[in-house]
Design an enzyme around this catalytic site. Structure first.
Site, PDB file in Angstrom:
ATOM      1  N   GLY A  72      35.060   2.541  31.402  1.00  0.00           N
ATOM      2  CA  GLY A  72      35.943   3.382  30.586  1.00  0.00           C
ATOM      3  C   GLY A  72      35.453   3.541  29.159  1.00  0.00           C
ATOM      4  N   THR A  73      34.947   2.459  28.585  1.00  0.00           N
ATOM      5  CA  THR A  73      34.467   2.516  27.198  1.00  0.00           C
ATOM      6  C   THR A  73      33.323   3.513  27.088  1.00  0.00           C
ATOM      7  OG1 THR A  73      35.119   0.223  26.866  1.00  0.00           O
ATOM      8  CG2 THR A  73      33.470   1.108  25.339  1.00  0.00           C
ATOM      9  N   ASN A 152      47.756   1.979  27.049  1.00  0.00           N
ATOM     10  CA  ASN A 152      47.485   0.715  27.743  1.00  0.00           C
ATOM     11  C   ASN A 152      48.424  -0.412  27.336  1.00  0.00           C
ATOM     12  OD1 ASN A 152      45.662   1.460  25.484  1.00  0.00           O
ATOM     13  ND2 ASN A 152      45.152  -0.708  25.526  1.00  0.00           N
ATOM     14  N   GLN A 180      44.141   4.108  32.253  1.00  0.00           N
ATOM     15  CA  GLN A 180      45.289   3.352  32.767  1.00  0.00           C
ATOM     16  C   GLN A 180      46.080   4.085  33.855  1.00  0.00           C
ATOM     17  OE1 GLN A 180      46.272   0.230  32.258  1.00  0.00           O
ATOM     18  NE2 GLN A 180      44.696  -0.271  30.748  1.00  0.00           N
ATOM     19  N   SER A 200      38.121   4.298  34.877  1.00  0.00           N
ATOM     20  CA  SER A 200      37.351   3.060  35.013  1.00  0.00           C
ATOM     21  C   SER A 200      37.682   2.367  36.332  1.00  0.00           C
ATOM     22  CB  SER A 200      37.719   2.151  33.833  1.00  0.00           C
ATOM     23  OG  SER A 200      37.110   0.895  33.979  1.00  0.00           O
ATOM     24  N   CYS A 326      41.360  -6.550  24.716  1.00  0.00           N
ATOM     25  CA  CYS A 326      40.232  -6.460  23.788  1.00  0.00           C
ATOM     26  C   CYS A 326      40.598  -6.934  22.395  1.00  0.00           C
ATOM     27  CB  CYS A 326      39.747  -5.012  23.700  1.00  0.00           C
ATOM     28  SG  CYS A 326      39.889  -4.118  25.215  1.00  0.00           S
TER      29      CYS A 326
HETATM   30  C1  PLP Z   1      43.167   3.137  27.769  1.00  0.00           C
HETATM   31  C2  PLP Z   1      41.868   2.432  27.941  1.00  0.00           C
HETATM   32  N1  PLP Z   1      40.725   3.069  27.651  1.00  0.00           N
HETATM   33  C3  PLP Z   1      39.526   2.487  27.803  1.00  0.00           C
HETATM   34  C4  PLP Z   1      39.409   1.199  28.265  1.00  0.00           C
HETATM   35  C5  PLP Z   1      38.051   0.588  28.444  1.00  0.00           C
HETATM   36  O1  PLP Z   1      37.704   0.544  29.793  1.00  0.00           O
HETATM   37  P1  PLP Z   1      36.553  -0.457  30.322  1.00  0.00           P
HETATM   38  O2  PLP Z   1      37.154  -1.826  30.319  1.00  0.00           O
HETATM   39  O3  PLP Z   1      36.238   0.027  31.686  1.00  0.00           O
HETATM   40  O4  PLP Z   1      35.411  -0.320  29.385  1.00  0.00           O
HETATM   41  C6  PLP Z   1      40.575   0.479  28.567  1.00  0.00           C
HETATM   42  C7  PLP Z   1      40.492  -0.936  29.015  1.00  0.00           C
HETATM   43  O5  PLP Z   1      41.414  -1.696  28.843  1.00  0.00           O
HETATM   44  C8  PLP Z   1      41.831   1.111  28.425  1.00  0.00           C
HETATM   45  O6  PLP Z   1      42.973   0.497  28.717  1.00  0.00           O
END
Ligand code: PLP
Length: 388
Positions: A72-73, A152, A180, A200, A326
């Site tokens: 996701g990032t 999230n 999410q 993700s 995070c």
């Molecule tokens: C809304 C949202 N975007 C992005 C991410 C990042 O995803 P990833 O953990 O796959 O990098 C998260 C992870 O918690 C998330 O909740």
């Protein structure tokens, strides 16, 4: 002690069928999907089959609009950076919200240092972005709007289709971070009016380290990684075949029972919220009571630190969160709750429970059974409680 996992927004357990689907691609079918011999072709077929499953869950018009990423990032970085760098001749303005995930916020901050201008829209007390605010700040220099589908931390579902229409009417690209919501609530890119959508694997019972970016055909975007020709030259690097296969399988499973599962979880969530508000005094629900993710319960238990409740809950085998995973090592109050107008002391007393497929009413009953005692014990030690 039986463990009760209530932190599905942080990550989800791998579905056993996903693990089964992935296994051969770690052993017998280990080929590089870019090679021409049969090992490679087997892997290529598996990647393309997975792309089709992901595309179908997103409602994409073609599997070629799905680009696999490392999570996701990466998808958020790819979407925002990719649009910014590709469209800088047209403009330098990006609109986002104050409650986005740091994958979006920190990409925007990076771009600000490189000369882009970013507007961070406020949200109301429930965490909603007001589409009218977008109309107020959009200019002929705006090249991208990025607003998350579901938050999230508090689970609030944003008015994405409405915002997407504004973006389209103004000729501005629209990205949504659906990390999410993807696989949890029905979603179709055309109905949401989005040009880019991030998801993700590990949030929908798939593997970690794999995600996707939906990019509508015709979107002007620069590649994320430079190297080989993989992912239609937009994201170089040998494909993570087992991860992609697992992500595809997770999407297929999610598509199968999503309506039933989201309504089951929604009922469980409402039961949880009702019970917790009844059993614990000086407590508030964060986020909108109904327009929220089916599995999300976020409360502030006033006069108690979120972290101390987490440790006590952990002692009873219950896994929850006091903010997003995070940032939970940072002592700053959650940027999401702060943007919603929650005072710092109340934000520090927040707890997030996120329900998932293996949770039952019995799990909710266990938490509702132990939490009042935990809160009572901690409040007895809290000077804030005695001074109130
Ligand atoms: C809304 C949202 N975007 C992005 C991410 C990042 O995803 P990833 O953990 O796959 O990098 C998260 C992870 O918690 C998330 O909740």
């Amino acid at each position: 002690m039986k463990r009760i996992y209530l932190d599905h927004a942080a990550t989800t357990p791998l579905h056993p069928e996903v693990a089964q689907a992935m296994l051969p691609y770690f052993s017998d079918r280990f080929g590089n999907a870019s090679t021409l011999y049969s090992y490679g072709q087997e892997a290529r077929e598996a990647v393309e089959e997975a792309r089709g499953k992901v595309a179908s869950l997103a409602g994409a018009r073609s599997p070629q609009e799905i680009f696999f990423t490392g999570g996701g990032t990466e998808s958020d970085n790819f979407a925002i950076g990719g649009i910014a760098w590709a469209n800088q001749k047209k403009g330098d303005h990006i609109i986002t919200s104050a409650i986005e995930h740091h994958a979006v916020l920190n990409t925007c901050k990076f771009l600000q240092k490189r000369g882009f201008k970013v507007t961070y829209l406020p949200v109301d007390h429930d965490g909603f972005v007001d589409p009218d605010d977008i109309i107020k700040v959009i200019t002929n220099k705006t090249i991208l709007i990025s607003i998350m589908h579901a938050n999230n931390e508090v689970g609030t579902l944003e008015p994405i289709a409405e915002i997407g229409k504004i973006a389209r009417d103004n000729g501005v690209y629209f990205h949504t971070d659906a990390v999410q919501s993807f696989g949890h609530i029905p979603l179709r890119v055309d109905e949401l009016n989005v040009d880019l959508l991030s998801a993700s694997g590990h949030k929908l019972y798939g593997p970690k380290g794999v995600g996707m970016l939906y990019i509508r055909k015709g979107t002007k975007i620069v590649p994320f990684l430079y190297g080989g020709d993989q992912e239609n030259k937009r994201r170089a690097g040998t494909e993570n075949v087992p991860g992609i296969v697992g992500f595809g399988k997770a999407c297929e499973i999610a598509a199968g029972g999503m309506t039933e599962e989201s309504s089951r979880l929604g009922n469980l969530r409402d039961q949880f919220i009702k019970g917790i508000l009844e059993k614990v005094e000086f407590i508030q629900l964060n986020g909108h009571p109904a327009t929220r993710l089916p599995g999300n319960v976020n409360v502030s238990v006033k006069y108690v630190e979120g972290e101390s409740m987490l440790l006590k809950l952990d002692g009873k085998g219950i896994c929850a969160s006091s903010g997003s995973a995070c940032t939970s090592s940072i002592l700053e109050p959650s940027h999401v709750l702060s943007a919603m107008g929650v005072p710092p002391d109340v934000a520090h007393s927040s707890l997030r429970f996120t329900l998932g497929r293996e949770n039952t009413e019995a799990d909710v009953d266990v938490v509702l059974g132990v939490l009042p005692e935990i809160v009572k014990g901690l409040r007895l030690m809290s000077p804030l409680y005695h001074e109130k």
